[in-house]
Scaffold this motif. Structure first.
Motif, PDB file in Angstrom:
ATOM      1  N   ARG A  28       0.879  -1.116   0.128  1.00 38.08           N
ATOM      2  CA  ARG A  28       0.139   0.083   0.151  1.00 38.08           C
ATOM      3  C   ARG A  28       0.980   1.370   0.052  1.00 38.08           C
ATOM      4  O   ARG A  28       1.636   1.315   0.612  1.00 38.08           O
ATOM      5  CB  ARG A  28      -0.942  -0.113   1.139  1.00 38.08           C
ATOM      6  CG  ARG A  28      -2.193  -0.634   0.874  1.00 38.08           C
ATOM      7  CD  ARG A  28      -3.023  -0.172   2.152  1.00 38.08           C
ATOM      8  NE  ARG A  28      -4.412  -1.163   1.711  1.00 38.08           N
ATOM      9  CZ  ARG A  28      -5.309  -1.176   2.585  1.00 38.08           C
ATOM     10  NH1 ARG A  28      -5.198  -0.623   3.865  1.00 38.08           N
ATOM     11  NH2 ARG A  28      -6.456  -1.656   2.145  1.00 38.08           N
ATOM     12  N   GLY A  29       0.498   2.258  -0.921  1.00 36.76           N
ATOM     13  CA  GLY A  29       0.900   3.394  -0.974  1.00 36.76           C
ATOM     14  C   GLY A  29       2.379   3.673  -1.670  1.00 36.76           C
ATOM     15  O   GLY A  29       3.222   4.417  -1.625  1.00 36.76           O
ATOM     16  N   ALA A  30       2.777   2.357  -2.334  1.00 35.17           N
ATOM     17  CA  ALA A  30       4.069   2.181  -3.012  1.00 35.17           C
ATOM     18  C   ALA A  30       4.125   3.269  -4.255  1.00 35.17           C
ATOM     19  O   ALA A  30       4.853   4.079  -4.302  1.00 35.17           O
ATOM     20  CB  ALA A  30       4.269   0.994  -3.675  1.00 35.17           C
ATOM     21  N   ALA A  31       2.991   3.494  -4.898  1.00 39.10           N
ATOM     22  CA  ALA A  31       2.967   4.472  -5.997  1.00 39.10           C
ATOM     23  C   ALA A  31       2.841   5.905  -5.553  1.00 39.10           C
ATOM     24  O   ALA A  31       3.638   6.960  -6.088  1.00 39.10           O
ATOM     25  CB  ALA A  31       1.381   4.404  -6.758  1.00 39.10           C
ATOM     26  N   LEU A  32       2.365   5.926  -4.236  1.00 38.90           N
ATOM     27  CA  LEU A  32       2.566   7.403  -3.591  1.00 38.90           C
ATOM     28  C   LEU A  32       4.009   7.751  -3.090  1.00 38.90           C
ATOM     29  O   LEU A  32       4.540   8.877  -3.408  1.00 38.90           O
ATOM     30  CB  LEU A  32       1.511   7.487  -2.348  1.00 38.90           C
ATOM     31  CG  LEU A  32       1.261   8.791  -1.957  1.00 38.90           C
ATOM     32  CD1 LEU A  32       0.609   9.573  -2.953  1.00 38.90           C
ATOM     33  CD2 LEU A  32       0.479   8.590  -0.845  1.00 38.90           C
ATOM     34  N   ARG A  33       4.714   6.628  -2.576  1.00 35.56           N
ATOM     35  CA  ARG A  33       6.113   7.004  -2.418  1.00 35.56           C
ATOM     36  C   ARG A  33       7.071   6.927  -3.505  1.00 35.56           C
ATOM     37  O   ARG A  33       8.180   7.822  -3.391  1.00 35.56           O
ATOM     38  CB  ARG A  33       6.585   5.854  -1.435  1.00 35.56           C
ATOM     39  CG  ARG A  33       6.079   5.946  -0.113  1.00 35.56           C
ATOM     40  CD  ARG A  33       6.471   4.990   0.858  1.00 35.56           C
ATOM     41  NE  ARG A  33       6.329   3.632   0.506  1.00 35.56           N
ATOM     42  CZ  ARG A  33       5.223   2.870   0.833  1.00 35.56           C
ATOM     43  NH1 ARG A  33       4.422   3.286   1.600  1.00 35.56           N
ATOM     44  NH2 ARG A  33       5.347   1.554   0.448  1.00 35.56           N
ATOM     45  N   SER A  34       7.001   6.222  -4.325  1.00 33.92           N
ATOM     46  CA  SER A  34       7.949   6.058  -5.733  1.00 33.92           C
ATOM     47  C   SER A  34       7.682   7.149  -6.828  1.00 33.92           C
ATOM     48  O   SER A  34       8.611   7.408  -7.573  1.00 33.92           O
ATOM     49  CB  SER A  34       7.960   4.630  -6.275  1.00 33.92           C
ATOM     50  OG  SER A  34       6.489   4.075  -6.809  1.00 33.92           O
ATOM     51  N   ASN A  35       6.290   7.435  -7.060  1.00 32.65           N
ATOM     52  CA  ASN A  35       6.099   8.226  -8.132  1.00 32.65           C
ATOM     53  C   ASN A  35       5.752   9.803  -7.780  1.00 32.65           C
ATOM     54  O   ASN A  35       4.852  10.138  -7.281  1.00 32.65           O
ATOM     55  CB  ASN A  35       4.839   7.745  -9.028  1.00 32.65           C
ATOM     56  CG  ASN A  35       4.531   8.481 -10.431  1.00 32.65           C
ATOM     57  OD1 ASN A  35       5.006   9.674 -10.306  1.00 32.65           O
ATOM     58  ND2 ASN A  35       3.773   7.746 -10.979  1.00 32.65           N
ATOM     59  N   ILE A  36       6.886  10.687  -8.071  1.00 31.85           N
ATOM     60  CA  ILE A  36       6.671  11.742  -7.669  1.00 31.85           C
ATOM     61  C   ILE A  36       5.693  12.658  -8.277  1.00 31.85           C
ATOM     62  O   ILE A  36       4.874  13.559  -7.660  1.00 31.85           O
ATOM     63  CB  ILE A  36       8.100  12.919  -7.724  1.00 31.85           C
ATOM     64  CG1 ILE A  36       9.168  12.024  -7.067  1.00 31.85           C
ATOM     65  CG2 ILE A  36       7.904  14.330  -7.640  1.00 31.85           C
ATOM     66  CD1 ILE A  36      10.490  12.578  -7.371  1.00 31.85           C
ATOM     67  N   ALA A  37       5.180  12.615  -9.594  1.00 32.53           N
ATOM     68  CA  ALA A  37       4.247  13.374 -10.232  1.00 32.53           C
ATOM     69  C   ALA A  37       2.782  12.762  -9.638  1.00 32.53           C
ATOM     70  O   ALA A  37       1.866  13.406  -9.201  1.00 32.53           O
ATOM     71  CB  ALA A  37       4.189  12.990 -11.620  1.00 32.53           C
TER      72      ALA A  37
END
Length: 137
Positions: A28-37
């Motif tokens: 959970r939240g991997a996209a939020l942590r890894s993708n700055i945009a």
């Protein structure tokens, strides 16, 4: 066999099928942590939703305090619910024809301007005056 055990067996078989397919679960939240945009998009939407919620609460309290009528609060809530439904077809056409990023930014800016105008107009007016202008035209 009880219904609970059938559900448990179905879940277990679904999990084993998922594991055997080679699919990996992302935390959970991997996209939020890894993708700055995506992080900036998520943060800007969170700030916008927070501001919209605060302005709605402030407007509801203003109308409730100024008029003392439940009808005024109900009318405000109904307009807030029906406006997206009525404008949905138009916004669908706009989002299909134009760049989504520009449409989203334009809508957020228009919303900010609308809230600012409402705040400036309501600063010196009573809710009864506004409600009577809206009903009597």
């Amino acid at each position: 066999m009880s219904q609970l055990s059938v559900v448990g067996e179905t879940r277990a078989s679904a999990l084993s099928d998922h594991e055997s397919s080679g699919a990996t679960a992302t935390p959970r939240g991997a996209a939020l942590r890894s993708n700055i945009a995506f992080r900036w998009l998520w943060l800007s939407r969170a700030v916008s939703m927070f501001g919209s919620s605060l302005s709605l609460v402030a407007l509801l309290l203003y109308v409730a305090d100024g008029t003392g009528r439940a009808f005024a609060v109900a009318a405000l809530l109904l307009v807030g619910d029906f406006a997206p439904a009525l404008l949905g077809p138009l916004t669908g056409v706009l989002s299909d024809r134009f760049d989504l990023r520009r449409v989203m930014i334009g809508c957020e800016l228009a919303q900010a301007v609308a809230v600012l105008v409402i705040a400036l107009v309501l600063r010196h007016r009573r809710p009864d005056d506004i409600l009577s202008c809206g009903i009597n035209g």
